[in-house]
Design an enzyme around this catalytic site. Structure first.
Site, PDB file in Angstrom:
ATOM      1  N   CYS A  83       9.670   0.044   1.271  1.00  0.00           N
ATOM      2  CA  CYS A  83       9.280   0.010  -0.009  1.00  0.00           C
ATOM      3  C   CYS A  83      10.102  -0.588  -1.180  1.00  0.00           C
ATOM      4  O   CYS A  83       9.462  -0.872  -2.290  1.00  0.00           O
ATOM      5  CB  CYS A  83       8.836   1.690  -0.829  1.00  0.00           C
ATOM      6  N   CYS A 131      -0.355  12.228  -3.076  1.00  0.00           N
ATOM      7  CA  CYS A 131       0.244  11.281  -2.287  1.00  0.00           C
ATOM      8  C   CYS A 131      -0.337   9.935  -2.764  1.00  0.00           C
ATOM      9  O   CYS A 131      -1.571   9.900  -2.997  1.00  0.00           O
ATOM     10  CB  CYS A 131      -0.382  11.590  -0.760  1.00  0.00           C
TER      11      CYS A 131
END
Ligand SMILES: [Zn+2]
Lengths: 137, 379
Positions: B83, B201
């Protein structure tokens, strides 16, 4: 769950079967550091390690029930947690007993078991270790 | 000193059927045109993509797509760092420009991941933890459970992160989610990994973001006024036992970025952080020093992190509402901060913003992150 003829999900992670199961780690002969999973060499001083049993009991540090589509043929839902081992100051990630998915609470005493649970990397049924709540005497 | 010369971000979406190349080219063109710089003046490029190799067998896509915007015969590096792929590309470019190796560099993050072959995101298919059922939402659910246990953090406080995120996303035309969602709605959704519901999420998305950075001299020539005061990239510490309620790697990376920029959390006007899950934003606010350790839940519920509050966090909508095209995220965060410092952020503008911080995290190993970046920008 029986599965005496099934292979473990990975080599060198645990010994024994059924309710007599212990985790296998490594210990550095120079600095005494212990690791799980076992490492061939200590990452801090490159010394070759020796195998050490990490026992099969611990205390639940944190737990969750995973309710998305499970990987590796695990049951839906299934529980996982971090467990503080009794024998060594290690906190490890581990599966929790599928027969007690909704029962896990932080601080619970736990014991290690193993049984047929899910499939391996190539889709073959296999044995996995998991912690279960310790039975009260 | 290194300056931001131009930025460009595509719409983040799950609906388009576009190639990685087409997404990347759009962002690169936007950033180059925003900078007012001819492609021939870019002396190096750092192109982040995390999943193209796995999903499509596409590798070294930087060269492929930058050929289409006239970037040829220059150093191009392709970057994968989970990420933080995009923010790691920025770190490389910032080092190259700082060292005088290039006057101007392009940083591009691009991801296409909304395809049926995308499975559960984990941290490496053959890792023991992965084989024992660890998936990314569970890593953060385990942190949430521990945070609730130690600090009394509530599910409502975690849901407040999402409610705020949706309000911000509604002000960002590039965001994936642009509709309101109440705390009750968030909590009523299906659980992914207890206690995290689906809305807690971040969603996957396709998208790309690019920035052009350059030397002081070039910034003066172009009249660009946003400086990069520090960029820090760090791997995890992987201590055992890992403390899941306090994130040392996060705290230490932020401290290093503050020190190098010569500022503290009290100097910030806005923050973009890696809110991959509701609890993640709470942990990052604590690590960044926006509140005391353990106070991230009350901070989220107080409104202090909303637009107009004491320290707005993720006014872009963050990962939770803007969407999370993995390698584009770290670049989009920088583009967002730069837009606020330039006063061009439109309806979500943080008025008078002078100093902003972007924090990003990637990968999961031994109860720690594999990679953490923190950057400080100012005008
Ligand atoms: Zn050692």
């Amino acid at each position: 769950m029986s599965g005496n003829n099934l292979p473990p999900f990975a080599e060198g992670i645990f010994t024994g079967d059924g309710t007599l199961v212990e985790l296998v780690g490594s210990r550095c002969p120079l600095c005494g550091a212990q690791h799980f999973p076992a490492r061939t060499h200590c990452p801090d001083d490159m010394a070759e390690t020796e195998a050490v049993s990490l026992g099969g009991s611990g205390t639940l540090y944190s737990a969750t029930v995973i309710r998305t589509k499970p990987p590796f043929g695990l049951p839906a839902p299934y529980a996982v947690g971090y467990v503080d081992l009794d024998a060594h100051p290690l906190r490890i990630f581990m599966l929790l007993d599928p027969a007690h998915t909704e029962d896990f609470r932080i601080g619970m005493p736990l014991a290690l078991k193993s049984g047929a649970l899910g499939v391996g990397l190539n889709g073959e049924p296999c044995i996995r270790p998991y912690f279960t709540p310790t039975l009260k005497d | 000193m290194v300056a931001i010369l131009g930025v460009g971000t595509t719409r983040f979406t799950q609906k388009i059927e576009r190639t990685i190349v087409s997404l990347g080219v759009e962002a690169a063109r936007l950033a180059l045109s925003d900078a007012g710089l001819a492609p021939t003046r870019i002396e190096g490029a750092f192109v982040a993509n995390a999943l193209g190799g796995m999903l499509f067998g596409d590798t070294t896509i930087g060269q492929t797509l930058l050929r289409d915007v006239g970037l040829r015969r220059l150093p191009i590096v392709n970057v994968e760092n989970a990420c933080t792929s995009g923010s790691s590309a920025l770190w490389l470019a910032w080092n190259a420009v700082s060292a005088g190796q290039m006057e101007a560099a392009l940083v591009l993050g691009v991801e296409r991941m909304c395809v049926p072959s995308l499975g559960l995101i984990n941290s490496g298919r053959t890792e023991i933890d992965t084989l024992l059922g660890l998936v990314t939402p569970a890593s953060f659910a385990l942190r949430a459970q521990r945070h609730m246990h130690e600090f009394g953090t509530t599910r409502e406080q975690m849901a407040a992160v999402v409610e705020k995120s949706r309000r911000h996303g509604a002000l960002n035309p590039n965001a994936l989610f642009q509709r309101a969602e109440t705390i009750a709605d968030v909590l009523a959704g299906p659980s992914v990994a207890d206690p995290l519901t689906r809305s807690e999420c971040c969603p996957i998305a396709d998208g790309a973001s690019a920035i052009v950075i350059g030397s002081d001299r070039l910034a003066r020539e172009l009249g660009a006024g946003v400086r990069i005061d520090s960029v820090v990239l760090a791997s995890g510490g992987y201590e055992n036992p890992a403390d899941l309620a306090r994130w040392d790697t996060d705290t230490e990376t932020a401290a290093a970025a503050y020190a190098r920029a010569g500022i503290g959390p009290e100097d910030l006007d806005l923050v973009e952080c890696h809110d991959a899950f509701s609890i993640a934003e709470i942990l990052h606010c604590e690590a960044l020093g926006l509140c005391a350790p353990g106070e991230g839940g009350p901070l989220a519920a107080s409104g202090a992190t909303s637009l107009g509050g004491r320290i707005p966090v993720n006014v872009s909508g963050g990962l939770i509402s803007r969407g999370h095209p993995v390698a584009a995220t770290g670049v989009a965060q920088i583009a967002e901060i730069a837009a606020h410092l330039r006063g061009t952020a439109g309806a979500r503008q943080v008025e008078g913003a002078k100093v902003g911080l972007a924090q990003c995290m990637g990968g999961d190993l031994a109860g720690d992150t594999k990679s953490c970046t923190v950057a400080v920008l100012s005008r």
